[in-house]
Design a protein around this motif. Structure first.
Motif, mmCIF file in Angstrom:
data_model
loop_
_atom_site.group_PDB
_atom_site.id
_atom_site.type_symbol
_atom_site.label_atom_id
_atom_site.label_comp_id
_atom_site.label_asym_id
_atom_site.label_seq_id
_atom_site.Cartn_x
_atom_site.Cartn_y
_atom_site.Cartn_z
ATOM 1 N N SER A 1 0.832 -1.206 0.000
ATOM 2 C CA SER A 1 0.000 0.000 0.000
ATOM 3 C C SER A 1 0.864 1.252 0.000
ATOM 4 C CB SER A 1 -0.929 -0.001 1.220
ATOM 5 O OG SER A 1 -1.805 -1.094 1.183
ATOM 6 N N ILE B 1 2.296 1.683 -3.446
ATOM 7 C CA ILE B 1 1.294 2.158 -4.410
ATOM 8 C C ILE B 1 1.060 3.659 -4.253
ATOM 9 C CG2 ILE B 1 -1.164 2.030 -4.992
ATOM 10 C CD1 ILE B 1 -0.980 -1.003 -4.382
ATOM 11 N N VAL B 2 0.939 4.127 -3.000
ATOM 12 C CA VAL B 2 0.676 5.551 -2.793
ATOM 13 C C VAL B 2 1.902 6.382 -3.190
ATOM 14 C CG1 VAL B 2 1.424 5.852 -0.377
ATOM 15 C CG2 VAL B 2 -0.538 7.125 -1.237
ATOM 16 N N PHE C 1 1.758 6.658 -6.916
ATOM 17 C CA PHE C 1 0.739 7.644 -7.303
ATOM 18 C C PHE C 1 1.283 9.063 -7.139
ATOM 19 C CE2 PHE C 1 -2.516 10.596 -5.697
ATOM 20 C CZ PHE C 1 -3.323 10.705 -6.824
ATOM 21 N N ALA D 1 -5.294 12.903 -3.637
ATOM 22 C CA ALA D 1 -5.086 11.509 -3.238
ATOM 23 C C ALA D 1 -6.312 10.958 -2.506
ATOM 24 C CB ALA D 1 -3.845 11.394 -2.363
ATOM 25 N N GLU E 1 -9.060 10.287 -4.853
ATOM 26 C CA GLU E 1 -8.815 9.082 -5.665
ATOM 27 C C GLU E 1 -8.959 7.785 -4.850
ATOM 28 O OE1 GLU E 1 -8.012 8.692 -8.965
ATOM 29 O OE2 GLU E 1 -8.327 10.828 -9.313
ATOM 30 N N TYR F 1 -7.164 6.980 -1.908
ATOM 31 C CA TYR F 1 -6.003 6.554 -1.123
ATOM 32 C C TYR F 1 -6.250 6.856 0.354
ATOM 33 C CZ TYR F 1 -3.693 5.836 -5.540
ATOM 34 O OH TYR F 1 -3.385 5.377 -6.797
ATOM 35 N N LYS F 2 -5.913 5.930 1.209
ATOM 36 C CA LYS F 2 -6.225 6.059 2.633
ATOM 37 C C LYS F 2 -5.308 7.076 3.312
ATOM 38 C CE LYS F 2 -8.119 1.426 3.385
ATOM 39 N NZ LYS F 2 -7.989 0.163 4.158
ATOM 40 N N PHE G 1 -1.971 5.805 4.903
ATOM 41 C CA PHE G 1 -0.768 5.594 4.094
ATOM 42 C C PHE G 1 -0.173 6.909 3.596
ATOM 43 C CE2 PHE G 1 -3.306 1.630 3.497
ATOM 44 C CZ PHE G 1 -2.515 0.852 4.335
ATOM 45 N N LEU G 2 -1.010 7.944 3.448
ATOM 46 C CA LEU G 2 -0.492 9.264 3.092
ATOM 47 C C LEU G 2 0.378 9.812 4.220
ATOM 48 C CD1 LEU G 2 -3.711 10.845 1.525
ATOM 49 C CD2 LEU G 2 -1.713 9.998 0.304
ATOM 50 N N SER H 1 3.712 7.399 4.792
ATOM 51 C CA SER H 1 4.732 7.588 3.754
ATOM 52 C C SER H 1 5.385 8.960 3.854
ATOM 53 C CB SER H 1 4.108 7.428 2.367
ATOM 54 O OG SER H 1 3.116 8.431 2.168
#
Length: 640
Positions: A112, A115-116, A119, A171, A174, A176-177, A180-181, A184
């Motif tokens: 995850s 992936i973020v 993105f 994000a 779109e 994205y949780k 995870f933002l 990261s």
């Protein structure tokens, strides 16, 4: 889930030497390839790749398996991630079937975060190329630095809009949780719970891992405000540990292997400019002090490192302390200085590719000699400072593991330092003895073996060792000979695999991996298939792969010229296949019967009622007959 047909295409296309060769510097030796282990620190190659069997075996760490296993072990990929990496490498379209809701929910955090990050890289790159703000600010900055459009796209350079929530809101929209933002480091949470962008108003340098996926970012401000930090980098996360990453290594690894040399610079722009000048074997430590992990990343690909410094004396002196680490890892280090006011980025843009290469060739110096020359100039005629320089230089030489190389440097430094070579050697030996003593005390105090960095192998209890050995021998024979036909007196027109499975149908295996192997093998035989070693080498169960590779791999092979040279004939187990197979089967059976007899004896000793004693005694006598039958059979068929 990836379809079986896709997995088969990936397996057929995969060249294990080619795959592992992207991570480890391999040299051909006979039918195999060897190299230094990427899993432990070693100076003598123990890592072997067998292209014929499609396996690798690392005799230092004990790891082994297929190309997929290698990627899982080294890059910490999941099984599907490794398959997708190979599919991308060999341009194979991945066909998948829908995952169950349970599996979707269980999709791991690491993927995850990957992936973020991917993105985010796409968002910043598109912001740079496709928005008015990005083109006016970010793209114009990169163009001023001399970066071509092709280079900008290759390194996926980007721009983060100078707005508080441009990326975060996009994000979240779109899907994205938030979790995870934040993890990261792409977004930061306000006190009121809303998110804002960490990198707003900065040009973006994505940081790629060894396999090319974006795992972090460096963001550079273009503002002149001294209160604004020049660079903001991603925080540590499950996918990004800065001490384990070198900027540009993904783009440089092939050139490093081909050139057998790695240029080490300081910043992102240095890497990109030098790479754009067709000098691609260049990486950066991204402003952090060089770590052992980063050095070992380079050491996988080459033993030669050339440090490219700008002319800043203070920076050079600070960097010298870290370079002893490179010597300690057994790498050869050279140093190149650029004229005052220039770094690799500015100098390559000034003189071009040919001039840059010529400057390196004309000015590269062995690190020890460079350090000696630099410190001597600083010490001048001060005898106290000069003695400190001598000790400092000898300390660096003492870190070189190769004694011959160390003695050569002692000879060179003796001339530069104007001091007797024997005095330097004496000091060197004192330092080495002191280090050995310190290491010995540490080993004694903490009970650490010389292989302290190697994984601890689970101890097999003594009473189970013979059982495990015999069970593994059955697995080995099935792997090597299961698909060969039997042509024995009284038994013919069948294969060894099904014959052994039938003979062992009543034997319960104890070792977990052996037990699972027999279960899988028997199932394939029931389906009319004789599975070969590749079926198990590429199995998703790591325990199965480890067992199979350990049994198939050997560190040594007998030379084809052995008999001609020594006139010693080494017996081959295939010369009497009947004895080899039946011996393994019946020795295992005899051992199992022996354990059953021991268990019955223990129960007899504890039995109190005459009825229980009679029953147990009957069972015991029956098992004794079975034991005698097996022993007689072994004597008449196997030994004779």
């Amino acid at each position: 889930m990836i379809l079986k047909s896709t997995i088969d295409r990936i397996m057929e296309a995969t060249d294990i030497v080619e795959v592992i060769g992207e991570f480890v510097h391999l040299k051909k030796r006979g039918a195999n390839f060897i190299g230094l282990s990427p899993f432990v620190n070693e100076r003598t190659p123990s890592f072997t790749v067998s292209p014929a069997k499609g396996i690798f075996k690392d005799f230092s760490s004990g790891k082994g398996g297929s190309a997929i296993t290698f990627l899982m072990e080294l890059e910490k990929f999941t099984y599907p991630e490794a398959l997708k990496w190979l599919a991308k490498k060999y341009s194979i379209e991945v066909e998948e079937e829908a995952l169950s809701p349970e599996n979707q929910e269980a999709d791991n955090r690491r993927e995850s975060l990957m992936i973020v990050s991917g993105f985010a890289a796409k968002f910043f790159h598109e912001s740079l190329l496709d928005t008015d703000e990005g083109q006016a600010i970010g793209l114009s900055y990169f163009k001023e630095r001399g970066f071509s459009t092709e280079t900008i796209k290759k390194f996926e350079l980007g721009y983060s809009p100078d707005q508080w929530e441009a990326f975060s809101s996009k994000a979240l929209k779109e899907g994205y949780k938030e979790e995870f933002l934040l993890d990261s480091g792409l977004s930061v949470k306000r006190d009121n719970g809303t998110l804002y962008d960490r990198y707003r108003g900065r040009v973006m340098f994505p940081i790629h891992n060894f396999t090319g996926r974006v795992i972090a970012f460096g963001g550079r401000t273009l503002k002149t405000d001294k209160n604004v930090p020049k660079y903001v980098n991603s925080p540590e996360s499950e996918i990004y540990h800065k001490s384990n990453v070198l900027y540009g290594l993904y783009f440089a690894k092939k050139a490093i292997r081909d050139e057998d040399n790695c240029y080490l610079v300081e910043g992102y722009a240095d890497v990109i400019s030098v790479h754009q000048a067709d000098i691609e074997n260049v990486v950066a430590s991204s402003g952090t002090s060089l770590t052992v992990e980063q050095i070992r990343l380079i050491g996988r690909l080459t033993k030669n490192v050339t440090i490219l410094y700008d002319g800043d004396a203070a920076g050079i002196k600070a960097a010298l302390r870290g370079l002893d680490l490179i010597l300690e890892e057994g790498l050869n280090v050279k140093v190149v200085l650029f004229p005052d006011g220039h770094d690799p980025d500015s100098y390559v843009r000034l003189v071009g590719t040919a001039g840059f290469k010529k400057h390196i060739d004309d000015h590269k110096k062995d690190f020890i000699l460079f350090k000696t020359d630099l410190l001597l100039k600083e010490a001048g005629n001060d005898p106290i400072k000069k003695s400190e320089v001598i000790r400092d230089i000898v300390e660096s030489i003492a870190k070189i593991p190769d004694s011959i190389k160390a003695s050569v440097f002692i000879k060179e430094c003796s001339s530069l330092l104007q001091i007797d070579e024997r005095a330097l050697l004496s000091e060197l030996n004192k330092m080495r003895q002191a280090k050995a003593k310190r290491d010995g005390q540490q080993s004694a105090d903490k009970m650490i073996t010389p292989y302290e960095d190697y994984p601890v192998v689970e101890e097999i209890p003594q009473e189970h060792q013979e059982t495990y050995s015999q069970e593994k021998e059955i697995v080995r024979l099935l792997l090597l000979y299961g698909n060969k036909m039997i042509d024995w007196d009284g038994i013919a027109n069948t294969y060894i695999g099904p014959f052994m499975v039938a003979e062992l149908n009543d034997v319960e295996f104890e070792h977990p991996a052996s037990k699972e192997f027999i279960k899988l093998y028997s199932k394939e035989v029931e389906n009319g298939v004789l599975p070969e070693d590749q079926h198990f080498i590429h199995h998703p169960d790591k325990e199965i792969v480890d067992l199979v590779v350990t049994l198939l791999a050997t560190k040594y092979t007998l030379s084809e010229n052995w008999y001609e040279m020594h006139k010693i004939l080494v017996s081959d187990e295939q010369d009497n296949m009947k004895a080899t197979i039946l011996s393994a089967i019946f020795h295992l059976k005899k051992h199992k019967v022996g354990k059953m007899l021991e268990s019955l004896r223990n129960e007899l000793a504890k039995a109190e009622s005459p009825e229980d004693q009679d029953i147990l005694l009957t069972q015991y006598m029956r098992m004794k007959k079975v034991e005698k039958t097996i022993s007689d059979y072994l004597g008449s068929v196997i030994i004779k």
